[in-house]
Design an enzyme around this catalytic site. Structure first.
Site, short mmCIF file in Angstrom:
data_model
loop_
_atom_site.label_atom_id
_atom_site.label_comp_id
_atom_site.label_asym_id
_atom_site.label_seq_id
_atom_site.Cartn_x
_atom_site.Cartn_y
_atom_site.Cartn_z
N HIS A 1 3.94 0.47 -5.44
CA HIS A 1 5.38 0.71 -5.55
C HIS A 1 6.18 -0.19 -4.60
O HIS A 1 7.38 -0.34 -4.77
CB HIS A 1 5.73 2.20 -5.43
CG HIS A 1 5.74 2.77 -4.05
ND1 HIS A 1 4.71 3.51 -3.53
CD2 HIS A 1 6.70 2.76 -3.09
CE1 HIS A 1 5.01 3.91 -2.32
NE2 HIS A 1 6.22 3.47 -2.03
N ASP B 1 -2.17 3.46 -5.76
CA ASP B 1 -0.89 2.85 -5.38
C ASP B 1 -1.10 1.66 -4.43
O ASP B 1 -0.82 1.74 -3.24
CB ASP B 1 0.01 3.92 -4.74
CG ASP B 1 1.47 3.51 -4.73
OD1 ASP B 1 1.75 2.30 -4.91
OD2 ASP B 1 2.32 4.38 -4.54
N SER C 1 5.45 3.34 3.48
CA SER C 1 4.71 3.02 2.27
C SER C 1 3.94 1.72 2.45
O SER C 1 4.52 0.70 2.84
CB SER C 1 5.67 2.85 1.10
OG SER C 1 6.13 4.10 0.72
N1 ARG Z 1 7.56 8.76 -3.07
C1 ARG Z 1 6.93 7.54 -2.70
C2 ARG Z 1 7.74 6.81 -1.67
O1 ARG Z 1 8.89 7.06 -1.50
C3 ARG Z 1 6.58 6.72 -3.88
C4 ARG Z 1 7.71 6.22 -4.70
C5 ARG Z 1 7.36 5.38 -5.88
N2 ARG Z 1 6.79 6.12 -6.98
C6 ARG Z 1 7.49 6.67 -7.99
N3 ARG Z 1 6.83 7.34 -8.88
N4 ARG Z 1 8.80 6.52 -8.11
O2 ARG Z 1 7.25 5.96 -0.96
#
Ligand code: ARG
Length: 708
Positions: A84, A222, A644
Site C-alpha cells: 500500500h 502487503d 507502514s
Molecule cells: N490501514 C493501513 C494503513 O493505514 C493500510 C491501508 C491500505 N489498505 C487499504 N485497504 N486501504 O497503513
C-alpha cells in the site's frame, strides 16, 4: 492467607508490564530502557542498533516517499516496504495493457526496473537536541503569535547553521516534540531516483481489501520492492540512465526462523502523528467535528466511486489509489469513534485532568499551570462548531470533488509568474487527467452540494452555493450537468492556454467550477481565521499540559507524540482478546486464504495459479513448524500511520516482517494507547520471500539479500 495474598500482589505488581506504550526517540533511550529491552530478548548491542557515527541498524531504515517507512535489505539499495506504500507507483504505471495492480510486477533484470517520477526516500543521518537554543530567552508572558514568530526565527537560524555544515544534498529540519517543549534538528540524505522492482498482484498485496483493512486476523501480503539509485559517487541524484544502485551504510539481514508467542520484537520507522495528550474536550471535538462529518461525506463519495469501479476495469484502475486513500481514514474514523466509546477514553482523560487540576491546586504559589485546562476547554469548545463546518467543506470539496480540487491547483499556479506556469501546468495538472473520470465527478459534485446544504446553517453556506440552490431550485444534479457540459476545466489544452495568458484568465474566472471554488475557499478561510484565537489557546494549553504532566510525575518516561521522525517501539509477539470470551492467535497461515477465498468478491478473489501454489504446500524453508506458511503476525508494538512498511526485527536485529496495519479493537490508539488490545500487524518476511522466490521466480533478488 492474607500474607500470601499480599505476597502475590507484590510479585504481580512488580512484574514488568510488557505491553508498552512508546514510540521512543532513539537518541533518548536510557540505560534503563536498554536493560529492559535486553531482559525481554534484545541481544543486539545498543551501538549496533543506534550509533550516529558508526554503521548501525537505523541506517537501513528509510522514510519512504514522505508517508511511509521502508527497510534496506541489500548492498545495492534494495528496499522492502508495503504494497500500500508502493500502491500509488504501481497504480500510476498500470494501464489496461500492463495491469500491474491486477497481475503484479516483476523486474527480472535491472534494466526492467521502472523509474518512479517524484518518488523519494530519506535516510536519517543525525538527530540532535536543539531545545536549549530554540527556547533560550523566549519570554513566558508573550502572546502565542509573538512566541511563534520568535521560535520560527530561531528555527530558521539553527537550520541555516546546520546547513552550512552539510553539503546541499542533505535535508536539515528542526522538529518540535512534546508540543513545543523540546526541539531536535534532524538531518537526512534524500534520494530521488527510485525504481520499482517487484509488486505482488493486489489479490495478495491487498487481499481482504477495505473489508479487512484495520482488522485482525489478516492474510494480506502487503509488501512491494523498490531500489534506490545514486550517481557514480553514491550521492543523491535525479533520475539518470547513468545512475547506479545505491550502496547503503548498512542493510538489514533477514531471518526466516520466525517467532513464538512472547518473542521479542521491535520496529523502527517514521510514525506520522499521534495525539496521546489530547484533552477530554479535544476528544469530543475529534468525534463530532472531524470524524462524524468525514465519515458521512466520504461514505457518499465512495459509494459513487465504488459502483463505477465495479462496472469498469478502466475506472477501477483510475480510481483504485484514490479510493483506497479515501477509504483508509474513513474506516479509521469509524473505528476511532467506536473505540473511544468502547475503551472509555473520555472518562480516562477526565480522570487525568482531575488529577492535574488537584496537583495545580496544591501549589498555589506556582501560577504556571493555573489556566492550562481552561485554555483547552475554552479554545476547543468555542471553535468546535466552526471546525465541524470546515470539515464538511474540506471533505466535500478539497478532498471530495475533483474538479474543485483542480480549480484550486489552477488558482495556485495562476499566482505564480507567467514564465513558470507552463512547467507547473505540465507537472501538476496534466497528470491529473490520466486518472480522471468526469462522469463520476459530476455525480459526486451534485451529491456534495446537497450534503453541504443539508448540514451547514444557511447563513454560513458559501454564497455561491446559496445562489446555485436558488437558481436551480435545489436541483444540484441539473447544475452539475450544465457545469460539466461547459467547464473549461474539462479541456486541458484550453485551460492551459487561458492560464498562460493573464488577459484571458477572466474566462477561467467566469467558469462555474472556478466560481464555486473561489466562494468555498473564501468561506473556508474566513471560518479558519475566525478561530485563530482559539487555536492559540489550544496550542498554549497543550504545551503547558504536557510540561505540567512531566513535572507532576517526574520519574515517568512520557513518550513524545509521533511527528514523522524516526522512532523505535519494542515489545512482544502475542495474541489478544478482541471481545469477551474470545482469543485471537498471534499468526495466520495460508489456510485463512482458502477460508476467505471468494471468486465473486474482488476483495477476496485470488488467481488460480496462486491458490494452486498455496494448496501444493511446498513451502520449503518458508514453512512453519507445522509445514504450513505464516502470512501475518501481531505484536504489542506501538505504531501508527507512517509506520507502514516499517521493519519488524527480532532480538538480533534481523528482519522478520513488515508492519502494515493496526487492529480494529484499538482504533482509538492514536489518542490513548490500549495495552490490552493494541497490536501491530505485520506481514511475515517468509511470505514475502515465498512470493518473490516461488511465485515471482526472481532469483536475482534472492541472491542480493542476506538471509541469516
Ligand atoms: N490501514 C493501513 C494503513 O493505514 C493500510 C491501508 C491500505 N489498505 C487499504 N485497504 N486501504 O497503513
Amino acid at each position: 492467607m492474607n500474607r500470601c495474598l499480599s505476597f502475590l500482589c507484590v510479585i504481580l505488581c512488580c512484574l514488568p508490564v510488557w505491553a508498552d506504550e512508546g514510540m521512543w526517540m532513539l537518541q533518548n533511550l536510557t540505560p534503563k530502557d536498554w536493560n529492559k529491552m535486553q531482559s525481554m530478548g534484545l541481544t543486539l548491542s545498543p551501538e549496533k542498533l543506534y550509533n550516529d557515527s558508526l554503521p548501525s541498524l537505523y541506517n537501513a531504515v528509510v522514510h519512504f516517499n514522505g508517508g511511509c517507512t521502508g527497510i534496506t535489505v541489500s548492498n545495492q539499495g534494495l528496499i522492502f516496504t508495503n504494497h500500500h506504500c508502493g500502491y500509488g507507483a504501481i497504480q500510476s504505471q498500470s494501464s489496461l495493457e500492463h495491469d500491474y495492480l491486477k497481475d503484479g510486477f516483476i523486474a527480472q533484470t535491472q534494466a526492467e526496473e521502472i523509474p518512479i517520477p517524484d518518488m523519494v526516500v530519506r535516510y536519517l543521518e543525525k538527530s540532535i537536541s536543539v531545545t536549549d537554543i530554540i527556547l533560550d530567552s523566549i519570554p513566558e508572558n508573550i502572546s502565542e503569535k509573538e512566541r511563534e514568530a520568535l521560535i520560527s526565527k530561531k528555527i530558521a537560524q539553527v537550520e541555516a547553521q546546520y546547513r552550512k555544515n552539510y553539503e546541499n544534498t542533505f535535508i536539515v529540519k528542526v522538529d518540535a516534540y512534546y508540543a513545543g517543549n523540546e526541539y531536535y534538528v534532524n538531518i537526512y540524505r534524500q534520494y530521488s531516483d527510485i525504481r520499482m522492482v517487484f509488486a505482488p498482484p493486489s489479490s495478495v498485496g491487498k487481499f481482504g481489501g477495505e473489508t479487512d483493512n484495520w482488522m485482525w486476523p489478516r492474510h494480506t501480503g502487503d509488501f512491494s520492492v523498490f531500489r534506490v539509485y545514486a550517481n557514480t559517487d553514491n550521492e543523491p541524484a535525479d533520475y539518470s540512465e547513468n545512475n547506479v544502485p545505491y550502496k547503503p551504510i548498512y542493510f538489514a539481514p533477514i531471518s526466516i526462523e520466525g517467532y513464538k508467542e512472547g518473542s521479542f520484537a521491535m520496529v523502527m520507522g517514521f510514525p506520522g502523528s499521534t495525539n496521546r495528550y489530547l484533552s477530554s474536550w479535544g476528544i469530543e471535538s475529534r468525534v463530532k467535528s472531524s470524524n462524524e462529518p468525514r465519515i458521512e461525506v466520504r461514505g457518499v463519495k465512495q459509494n459513487i466511486w465504488k459502483e463505477a469501479m465495479l462496472q469498469s476495469d478502466a475506472i477501477r484502475i483510475k480510481y483504485a489509489y484514490k479510493y483506497a486513500g479515501s477509504s483508509n481514514y474513513w474506516k479509521n474514523s469509524i473505528g476511532m469513534n467506536r473505540g473511544l466509546k468502547r475503551m472509555h477514553v473520555l472518562e480516562k482523560k477526565q480522570a487525568l485532568e482531575k488529577q492535574f487540576a488537584d496537583w495545580v491546586a496544591q501549589q498555589p504559589d506556582n501560577p504556571t499551570y493555573i489556566h492550562t485546562l481552561n485554555l483547552l476547554s475554552d479554545g476547543i469548545t468555542h471553535s468546535m462548531e466552526t471546525n465541524k463546518i470546515r470539515t464538511y467543506l474540506s471533505e466535500a470539496f478539497w478532498a471530495g470533488t475533483e474538479i474543485i480540487g483542480l480549480a484550486s491547483e489552477v488558482d495556485r499556479i495562476h499566482s505564480q509568474e507567467v514564465e513558470y506556469r507552463e512547467t507547473l501546468f505540465n507537472d501538476k495538472i496534466l497528470p491529473f487527467y490520466k486518472d480522471y473520470e468526469p462522469s463520476l465527478d459530476k455525480k459526486v459534485l451534485a451529491a456534495m452540494l446537497q450534503l453541504v446544504k443539508d448540514h451547514i446553517p444557511a447563513q454560513q453556506l458559501p454564497p455561491e452555493i446559496v445562489a446555485i440552490d436558488k437558481k436551480y431550485k435545489g436541483n444540484f444534479s441539473k447544475f452539475a450537468e450544465e457545469l460539466f457540459k461547459k467547464s473549461v476545466f474539462l479541456s486541458p489544452d484550453k485551460l492551459k492556454s487561458l492560464l498562460l495568458n493573464d488577459k484571458n484568465f477572466s474566462k477561467i474566472e467566469k467558469d462555474d467550477a472556478y466560481k464555486l471554488y473561489k466562494s468555498v475557499r473564501a468561506s473556508y478561510d474566513a471560518l479558519n481565521n475566525s478561530t485563530q484565537a482559539d487555536k492559540d489557546k489550544i496550542k498554549q494549553g497543550n504545551r503547558l499540559f504536557i510540561k505540567g504532566l512531566r513535572e507532576m510525575n517526574p520519574t515517568h518516561h512520557y513518550p513524545a507524540d509521533a511527528n514523522s521522525t524516526l522512532r523505535l517501539t519494542y515489545g512482544k509477539v502475542g495474541g489478544y482478546p478482541p471481545y469477551d470470551g474470545a482469543w485471537y492467535d498471534y499468526f495466520t497461515t495460508t489456510n485463512g486464504i482458502s477460508e476467505k477465498y471468494d471468486l465473486t468478491d474482488p476483495e477476496f478473489n485470488v488467481q488460480a495459479e496462486i491458490m494452486h501454489l498455496f494448496q501444493q504446500k511446498e513451502f520449503g524453508r518458508y514453512a512453519n513448524e507445522a509445514g504450513n506458511m505464516n502470512l501475518c503476525y501481531i505484536s504489542n508494538l506501538d505504531i501508527t500511520g507512517g509506520n507502514s512498511g516499517s521493519p519488524v526485527f527480532d532480538g538480533q536485529g534481523r528482519l522478520t516482517g513488515l508492519a502494515f496495519d493496526g487492529n480494529w479493537e484499538s482504533m482509538s490508539g492514536d489518542i490513548a494507547f490500549e495495552p490490552e488490545v493494541q497490536k501491530c500487524i505485520a506481514v511475515d518476511i517468509r511470505y514475502v520471500l515465498f512470493m518473490i522466490d516461488k511465485w515471482g521466480k526472481c532469483q536475482r533478488i534472492m541472491d542480493e539479500i542476506n538471509i541469516q
